[in-house]
Design an enzyme around this catalytic site. Structure first.
Site, PDB file in Angstrom:
ATOM      1  N   LYS A   1     -30.196  22.243   9.313  1.00 43.10           N
ATOM      2  CA  LYS A   1     -29.885  23.150  10.419  1.00 43.10           C
ATOM      3  C   LYS A   1     -28.384  23.454  10.453  1.00 43.10           C
ATOM      4  O   LYS A   1     -27.612  22.869   9.705  1.00 43.10           O
ATOM      5  CB  LYS A   1     -30.345  22.532  11.734  1.00 43.10           C
ATOM      6  CG  LYS A   1     -31.749  21.955  11.694  1.00 43.10           C
ATOM      7  CD  LYS A   1     -32.846  22.974  11.419  1.00 43.10           C
ATOM      8  CE  LYS A   1     -34.196  22.271  11.391  1.00 43.10           C
ATOM      9  NZ  LYS A   1     -35.349  23.151  11.347  1.00 43.10           N
TER      10      LYS A   1
HETATM   11  C1  LIG Z   1     -36.562  22.282  12.049  1.00 39.50           C
HETATM   12  C2  LIG Z   1     -37.438  22.949  13.020  1.00 39.50           C
HETATM   13  C3  LIG Z   1     -38.087  22.247  14.046  1.00 39.50           C
HETATM   14  C4  LIG Z   1     -38.141  20.751  14.125  1.00 39.50           C
HETATM   15  O1  LIG Z   1     -36.974  20.085  14.052  1.00 39.50           O
HETATM   16  P1  LIG Z   1     -36.950  18.544  13.570  1.00 39.50           P
HETATM   17  O2  LIG Z   1     -35.611  18.106  13.993  1.00 39.50           O
HETATM   18  O3  LIG Z   1     -37.137  18.550  12.095  1.00 39.50           O
HETATM   19  O4  LIG Z   1     -38.044  17.824  14.292  1.00 39.50           O
HETATM   20  C5  LIG Z   1     -38.813  22.946  14.984  1.00 39.50           C
HETATM   21  N1  LIG Z   1     -38.927  24.281  14.912  1.00 39.50           N
HETATM   22  C6  LIG Z   1     -38.344  24.999  13.946  1.00 39.50           C
HETATM   23  C7  LIG Z   1     -38.496  26.490  13.941  1.00 39.50           C
HETATM   24  C8  LIG Z   1     -37.595  24.355  12.952  1.00 39.50           C
HETATM   25  O5  LIG Z   1     -37.041  25.074  11.963  1.00 39.50           O
END
Ligand SMILES: *Cc1c(COP(=O)(O)O)cnc(C)c1O
Length: 391
Positions: free
Chosen positions: A185
């Site tokens: 992210k």
């Molecule tokens: C990465 C992601 C999540 C979940 O995040 P985690 O920290 O991996 O649990 C949820 N929604 C979207 C659209 C994502 O890209």
């Protein structure tokens, strides 16, 4: 062909001495738990304060993951068995998983050419709508909020930390926002997440939910906060101080990360120019785009696959996001399998035909925070060359 592969990391590509020093301070304090310790540094609380300031939102609760953030947001709204939650047909599986884990029913809805849920295709009778900001782009949120009426909108902003829409931060537009700090992210602590809201009662419920219903957060202002919400049984989705230390440093890097991504995206798009058959994903507020990738729609899936292969052969990362498939094609979702039996949601190929036809034609070129202007020019040149071959 490039000799050194492009690193399309964002916050992860910048992890360095500052993060190491922050982790070291927590280790030396021996106070790894956010709510008490012999020499508590308060890194998680400081990260929450930073999020409130950066996003201009009233409340923030740091948690263990983006999925945990979604769980807290749904719990804050009282979403559980029997509730119907609109989930865009194009998203990461976590959006579906959070709804299923709550015992609620995901109802898949079409996305439009922004790759966000189509405000004109919201099924009637939903209890909550989740809007997903795919790849740092916020869809037509004003139209969505108007279509939603009194139905709360949760923003899954896991992929949009710092993106904005008409002057408002992603995650500060709907009833609640959910962010992820997973490694790929915008900013990262390896794992982690945060829930944001402007509503004191939703904040307190989300806080309770991540803390066993309120083991440590029941001291609220000068009271236990029970005038705002009845205590309830919940689970442990807390963030620890080591993650908080890293998250705090990364949050400080966010403006420069977004600046770099946005500049690179502009340079790549300018370099590519207009090409017949290469239709850019629609971005309702281009100024707020977080700039983590360029996405286009090709005339058909075969062309999209040839385009991706051509770019990869030239050393430019390119793929079809989520393999060009809607989220309900995931085998577990299609079979409606949960840990405890068969779910009651509707999933079958052809369910959202406009989404299926659209996303089959998508291609994504990721952008890394370390891309140089030369990298961007090389990428744009490769895109023009491959488009000339493929289209
Ligand atoms: C990465 C992601 C999540 C979940 O995040 P985690 O920290 O991996 O649990 C949820 N929604 C979207 C659209 C994502 O890209």
């Amino acid at each position: 062909m490039r000799q050194v592969p492009l690193d399309f990391g964002k916050g992860a590509a910048l992890l360095g001495d500052e993060e190491r020093a922050a982790v070291d301070r927590v280790m030396r304090s021996r106070s790894l738990f956010r709510y008490y310790g012999p020499d508590l540094q308060g890194t998680v609380a400081a990260f929450e304060a930073g999020v409130r300031a950066q996003l201009g939102v009233g409340y923030a609760v740091a948690v263990s993951s983006g999925t945990a953030a979604l769980r807290c947001a749904l719990a804050a709204l009282g979403i559980g068995p029997g509730a119907r939650v609109v989930v865009p047909a194009f998203t990461f599986i976590a959006t579906v998983n959070a709804v299923v884990a709550a015992g609620a029913t995901p109802v898949f809805a079409e996305v439009d050419d922004t790759l966000s849920v189509d405000p004109g295709s919201i099924p009637a009778g939903a209890d909550t709508i989740i809007a997903v900001h795919i790849e740092n782009v916020v869809g037509d949120m004003d139209a969505l909020l108007a279509a939603a009426g009194a139905t709360p909108v949760v923003e899954d902003a896991a992929q949009a930390f710092g993106a904005t829409y008409r002057g408002r931060a992603a995650g500060a537009i709907g009833a609640l926002g959910c962010f992820s700090l997973q490694l790929e992210k915008n900013i990262t602590a390896g794992e982690g997440g945060v829930v944001t809201t402007g509503d004191e009662r939703l904040y307190l419920r989300a806080s309770r939910y991540q803390d066993q219903g309120g083991q440590f957060v029941t001291s609220y202002a000068s009271s236990r906060g029970e005038e705002l919400t009845e205590p309830f049984a919940a689970e442990n989705l807390r963030m620890g101080e080591v993650a908080g230390a890293i998250a705090g440093v990364q949050l400080g890097r966010l403006p420069s990360i977004l600046g770099a991504l946005r500049a690179s995206k502009r340079r790549i798009l300018d370099g590519v120019g207009t090409i017949d058959g290469l239709t850019p994903r629609r971005v309702p507020d281009a100024g707020g785009d977080g700039g983590s990738s360029c996405m286009w729609f090709l005339p058909d899936q075969a062309a999209a696959k040839r385009f991706g292969k051509g770019l990869v052969a030239r050393g430019v990362p390119c793929a079809q996001m989520y393999r060009g498939e809607p989220v309900y094609w995931n085998p577990a979702v299609l079979a409606r399998r949960t840990a405890t039996g068969t779910g009651d949601w509707v999933a079958e190929k052809g369910l959202c035909p406009r989404t299926e036809a659209l996303v089959a034609r998508n291609v994504i070129v990721p952008i890394g925070v370390r891309y140089t202007p030369d990298d961007c020019d090389e990428i744009a040149g490769a895109i023009r060359a491959v488009a000339a071959e493929v289209l």
